[in-house]
Enzyme design. Structure first.
Site, PDB file in Angstrom:
ATOM      1  N   HIS A 248       0.790  -1.229  -0.050  1.00  6.33           N
ATOM      2  CA  HIS A 248      -0.086  -0.181  -0.111  1.00  6.33           C
ATOM      3  C   HIS A 248       1.089   1.090   0.008  1.00  6.33           C
ATOM      4  O   HIS A 248       0.587   2.030   0.982  1.00  6.33           O
ATOM      5  CB  HIS A 248      -1.134   0.155   0.969  1.00  6.33           C
ATOM      6  CG  HIS A 248      -0.786  -0.517   2.332  1.00  6.33           C
ATOM      7  ND1 HIS A 248       0.069   0.070   3.310  1.00  6.33           N
ATOM      8  CD2 HIS A 248      -1.387  -1.530   3.104  1.00  6.33           C
ATOM      9  CE1 HIS A 248       0.254  -0.535   4.329  1.00  6.33           C
ATOM     10  NE2 HIS A 248      -0.610  -1.597   4.216  1.00  6.33           N
TER      11      HIS A 248
ATOM     12  N   HIS B  61      -2.427  -8.492  16.164  1.00  6.80           N
ATOM     13  CA  HIS B  61      -2.833  -7.364  15.486  1.00  6.80           C
ATOM     14  C   HIS B  61      -3.611  -7.670  14.465  1.00  6.80           C
ATOM     15  O   HIS B  61      -3.537  -8.718  13.668  1.00  6.80           O
ATOM     16  CB  HIS B  61      -1.354  -6.897  15.093  1.00  6.80           C
ATOM     17  CG  HIS B  61      -1.379  -5.710  13.967  1.00  6.80           C
ATOM     18  ND1 HIS B  61      -2.328  -4.619  14.118  1.00  6.80           N
ATOM     19  CD2 HIS B  61      -0.645  -5.335  12.916  1.00  6.80           C
ATOM     20  CE1 HIS B  61      -1.952  -3.898  13.025  1.00  6.80           C
ATOM     21  NE2 HIS B  61      -1.021  -4.070  12.507  1.00  6.80           N
TER      22      HIS B  61
ATOM     23  N   GLU C 287      -4.464  -6.056  11.527  1.00  6.32           N
ATOM     24  CA  GLU C 287      -4.268  -5.811   9.862  1.00  6.32           C
ATOM     25  C   GLU C 287      -4.216  -7.032   9.390  1.00  6.32           C
ATOM     26  O   GLU C 287      -3.652  -8.249   9.667  1.00  6.32           O
ATOM     27  CB  GLU C 287      -2.800  -4.991   9.669  1.00  6.32           C
ATOM     28  CG  GLU C 287      -3.023  -4.205   8.272  1.00  6.32           C
ATOM     29  CD  GLU C 287      -2.072  -3.336   8.250  1.00  6.32           C
ATOM     30  OE1 GLU C 287      -1.050  -2.959   9.191  1.00  6.32           O
ATOM     31  OE2 GLU C 287      -2.148  -2.478   6.993  1.00  6.32           O
TER      32      GLU C 287
ATOM     33  N   ASP D 235      -2.491  -8.588   6.714  1.00  9.21           N
ATOM     34  CA  ASP D 235      -1.469  -9.085   6.427  1.00  9.21           C
ATOM     35  C   ASP D 235      -1.058 -10.333   7.584  1.00  9.21           C
ATOM     36  O   ASP D 235      -0.321 -11.255   7.468  1.00  9.21           O
ATOM     37  CB  ASP D 235      -0.285  -8.472   6.151  1.00  9.21           C
ATOM     38  CG  ASP D 235       0.010  -7.241   7.227  1.00  9.21           C
ATOM     39  OD1 ASP D 235      -0.706  -6.914   7.952  1.00  9.21           O
ATOM     40  OD2 ASP D 235       1.163  -6.706   7.207  1.00  9.21           O
TER      41      ASP D 235
ATOM     42  N   HIS E 258       0.979  -1.579  15.514  1.00 15.39           N
ATOM     43  CA  HIS E 258       1.122  -0.416  14.676  1.00 15.39           C
ATOM     44  C   HIS E 258      -0.584  -0.073  14.540  1.00 15.39           C
ATOM     45  O   HIS E 258      -0.629   1.284  14.034  1.00 15.39           O
ATOM     46  CB  HIS E 258       1.574  -0.895  13.235  1.00 15.39           C
ATOM     47  CG  HIS E 258       1.004  -0.307  12.046  1.00 15.39           C
ATOM     48  ND1 HIS E 258       0.521  -1.124  11.149  1.00 15.39           N
ATOM     49  CD2 HIS E 258       1.064   0.912  11.397  1.00 15.39           C
ATOM     50  CE1 HIS E 258       0.147  -0.214  10.030  1.00 15.39           C
ATOM     51  NE2 HIS E 258       0.427   0.826  10.300  1.00 15.39           N
TER      52      HIS E 258
ATOM     53  N   ASP F  98       4.143  -6.153  14.296  1.00 20.68           N
ATOM     54  CA  ASP F  98       4.984  -5.316  13.383  1.00 20.68           C
ATOM     55  C   ASP F  98       6.373  -4.775  14.086  1.00 20.68           C
ATOM     56  O   ASP F  98       7.224  -4.337  12.938  1.00 20.68           O
ATOM     57  CB  ASP F  98       4.004  -4.167  12.890  1.00 20.68           C
ATOM     58  CG  ASP F  98       3.057  -4.575  11.978  1.00 20.68           C
ATOM     59  OD1 ASP F  98       3.134  -5.734  11.231  1.00 20.68           O
ATOM     60  OD2 ASP F  98       1.840  -3.794  11.679  1.00 20.68           O
TER      61      ASP F  98
ATOM     62  N   TYR G  11      11.566   0.471   7.409  1.00 20.89           N
ATOM     63  CA  TYR G  11      10.149  -0.026   8.044  1.00 20.89           C
ATOM     64  C   TYR G  11       9.630   0.766   9.146  1.00 20.89           C
ATOM     65  O   TYR G  11       8.706   1.321   9.213  1.00 20.89           O
ATOM     66  CB  TYR G  11      10.394  -1.391   8.532  1.00 20.89           C
ATOM     67  CG  TYR G  11       9.051  -2.147   8.904  1.00 20.89           C
ATOM     68  CD1 TYR G  11       8.435  -3.002   8.245  1.00 20.89           C
ATOM     69  CD2 TYR G  11       8.469  -1.960  10.253  1.00 20.89           C
ATOM     70  CE1 TYR G  11       7.220  -3.607   8.655  1.00 20.89           C
ATOM     71  CE2 TYR G  11       7.357  -2.635  10.757  1.00 20.89           C
ATOM     72  CZ  TYR G  11       6.706  -3.309  10.006  1.00 20.89           C
ATOM     73  OH  TYR G  11       5.625  -3.857  10.378  1.00 20.89           O
TER      74      TYR G  11
ATOM     75  N   HIS H  26       7.064  -9.909  10.479  1.00 25.68           N
ATOM     76  CA  HIS H  26       7.679  -9.637   9.099  1.00 25.68           C
ATOM     77  C   HIS H  26       9.129  -9.934   9.215  1.00 25.68           C
ATOM     78  O   HIS H  26       9.741  -9.182   9.983  1.00 25.68           O
ATOM     79  CB  HIS H  26       7.497  -8.101   8.709  1.00 25.68           C
ATOM     80  CG  HIS H  26       5.979  -7.784   8.289  1.00 25.68           C
ATOM     81  ND1 HIS H  26       5.348  -8.686   7.296  1.00 25.68           N
ATOM     82  CD2 HIS H  26       5.367  -7.036   9.138  1.00 25.68           C
ATOM     83  CE1 HIS H  26       4.106  -7.885   7.388  1.00 25.68           C
ATOM     84  NE2 HIS H  26       3.962  -7.189   8.370  1.00 25.68           N
TER      85      HIS H  26
HETATM   86 FE1  FEO Z   1       0.188  -3.580  10.622  1.00 26.16          FE
HETATM   87 FE2  FEO Z   1       2.098  -5.960   9.067  1.00 26.16          FE
HETATM   88  O1  FEO Z   1       0.382  -5.181   9.814  1.00 26.16           O
END
Ligand code: FEO
Length: 395
Positions: free
Chosen positions: A24, A78, A80, A82, A145, A164, A191, A224
């Site tokens: 994004h 979290h 989100e 992903d 995040h 994150d 990041y 990640h």
């Molecule tokens: Fe805030 Fe990797 O998602």
């Protein structure tokens, strides 16, 4: 990628996303990974899932370690997508009534993403969950995040599952910091600059609190990229440094240009800055990705911005970049604005107003030159650069 045993009874069952290049709007030139973790004890816990298109791979990875139906609890650090895109598949497979641990906000946000009747167990900061011989502790980390974010700590193994936090968009078969290449810290910095910088004051307090608590951290497992086992202190210290937003003796000159006049000015300003001994570089907006530019913004002392005037406005790419930078709330910056124009020349004033709104300490009004800069104009730019260089050194 096959599951990786990261400690006795602890596995990374996540997946690699080699081909993503635009997360994004953030340029992910190394791809990324969506890490998810199995903790096997008397009870079996799955910590986080992966992006929806990778659900089959996640389930296959889990199946190589245990029968997925044996998972007793799921932890969502979290919301989100992903990290939760595969959650509906996982819950459907293991049984919709299995307990799902998350923050209070996580329960609300998950319900907002996936219509479901899952068996939520919202947890408070410091709450524990026994898996038998081992215990998980949940830590509220709001805004790292999203408002729902939390970390999960495996007490006996001293492993922090940090969602994150401390992550990087870095795809590779190498799993740990002692195996990663030299791009690890630059990717971690990128990041932080693009995902977390706007929460720097909150992150600083949180990381300082964790350090002050004396909690032993032998491994940090973000959702990640690379896991930190050799030197978790390295990324913790980097987060402390980045969150304080203490700049280096460095200035960047960000510009766009139509007929090279603003570019000529940018180069002269950067050279003027460099002549004072301050590190400087011109950055052309349309030759650079804005997420890479933000990585430079993070530790630059001065941000000098140049735009031509187009139709009485600043150049559209500059409006885009300034909007992006403003949202990430860089602090403690010296600012400068300059630009070329044909007949109306509003851009310098408009850029300066944006930087002032970001609370940059502005170095007077920068050069504003008509048509093509002559020798006198170029010298005015170099002099402006020298002034900025001296201000950086005096900081
Ligand atoms: Fe805030 Fe990797 O998602």
């Amino acid at each position: 990628m096959k599951p990786t045993k990261i400690a006795e009874g602890v596995y990374d069952v996540g997946v690699l996303d080699w081909n993503i290049r635009d997360f994004h709007g953030y340029s992910t030139n190394r791809g990324t990974s969506y890490n998810a973790f199995l903790v096997i004890d008397e009870k079996i816990a799955l910590i986080d899932t992966v992006k929806a298109p990778f659900a089959d791979q996640l389930i296959s990875n889990i199946s190589q370690v245990i029968d997925p139906k044996k998972i007793d609890v799921v932890i969502s650090n979290h919301t989100e997508m992903d990290h939760t895109g595969s959650l509906p598949r996982v819950m459907n497979l293991i049984g919709e009534t299995k307990p799902l641990y998350c923050s209070k906000m996580g329960a609300k946000n998950l319900a907002g993403h996936f219509p479901n009747a899952w068996n939520y167990h919202p947890v408070k900061d410091g709450e524990e969950l026994s898996l038998g011989k081992r215990t998980l502790t949940f830590m509220e980390t709001r805004m790292i995040h999203w408002p729902d974010s939390m970390f999960t700590y495996l007490n006996e193994d001293h492993i922090l599952f940090s969602s994150d936090g401390f992550g990087q968009h870095y795809a590779g078969f190498e799993k740990f910091d002692d195996q990663a290449d030299a791009d690890l810290m630059p990717q971690a910095k990128k990041y932080y600059a693009n995902i977390l910088m706007l929460y720097a004051p909150r992150i600083l307090k949180l990381v300082e609190k964790v350090v002050a608590s004396g909690i032993q951290i032998d491994m940090i497992c973000p959702d990640h990229g690379i896991l930190w086992r050799k030197d978790p202190g390295k990324i913790i210290n980097a987060y402390l440094q980045w969150s304080r937003q203490e700049p280096e003796e460095k200035a960047i000159v960000i510009y766009d240009t139509m007929w090279k006049s603003t570019e000529t000015m940018a180069n002269a300003i950067a050279e003027g800055i460099s002549s004072t001994g301050v590190k400087a570089k011109p950055i052309h907006l349309r030759s650079s990705d804005r997420s890479d530019i933000m990585t430079d913004v993070l530790d630059a002392a001065a941000i000098v911005v140049g735009s031509p005037t187009l139709n009485n406005q600043m150049f559209p790419t500059m409006a885009d970049f300034l909007t992006y930078m403003k949202g990430l709330k860089p602090e403690n910056k010296i600012g400068g604005a300059f630009g070329s124009y044909g007949w109306s020349g509003e851009s310098v004033k408009l850029v300066a107003a944006e930087l002032t709104a970001m609370k940059f300490k502005m170095i007077e009004s920068g050069p504003r030159l008509q048509y093509v800069p002559d020798a006198q104009g170029i010298e005015a730019c170099a002099a402006y650069g020298r002034k900025i260089g001296e201000a950086v050194k005096a900081k």
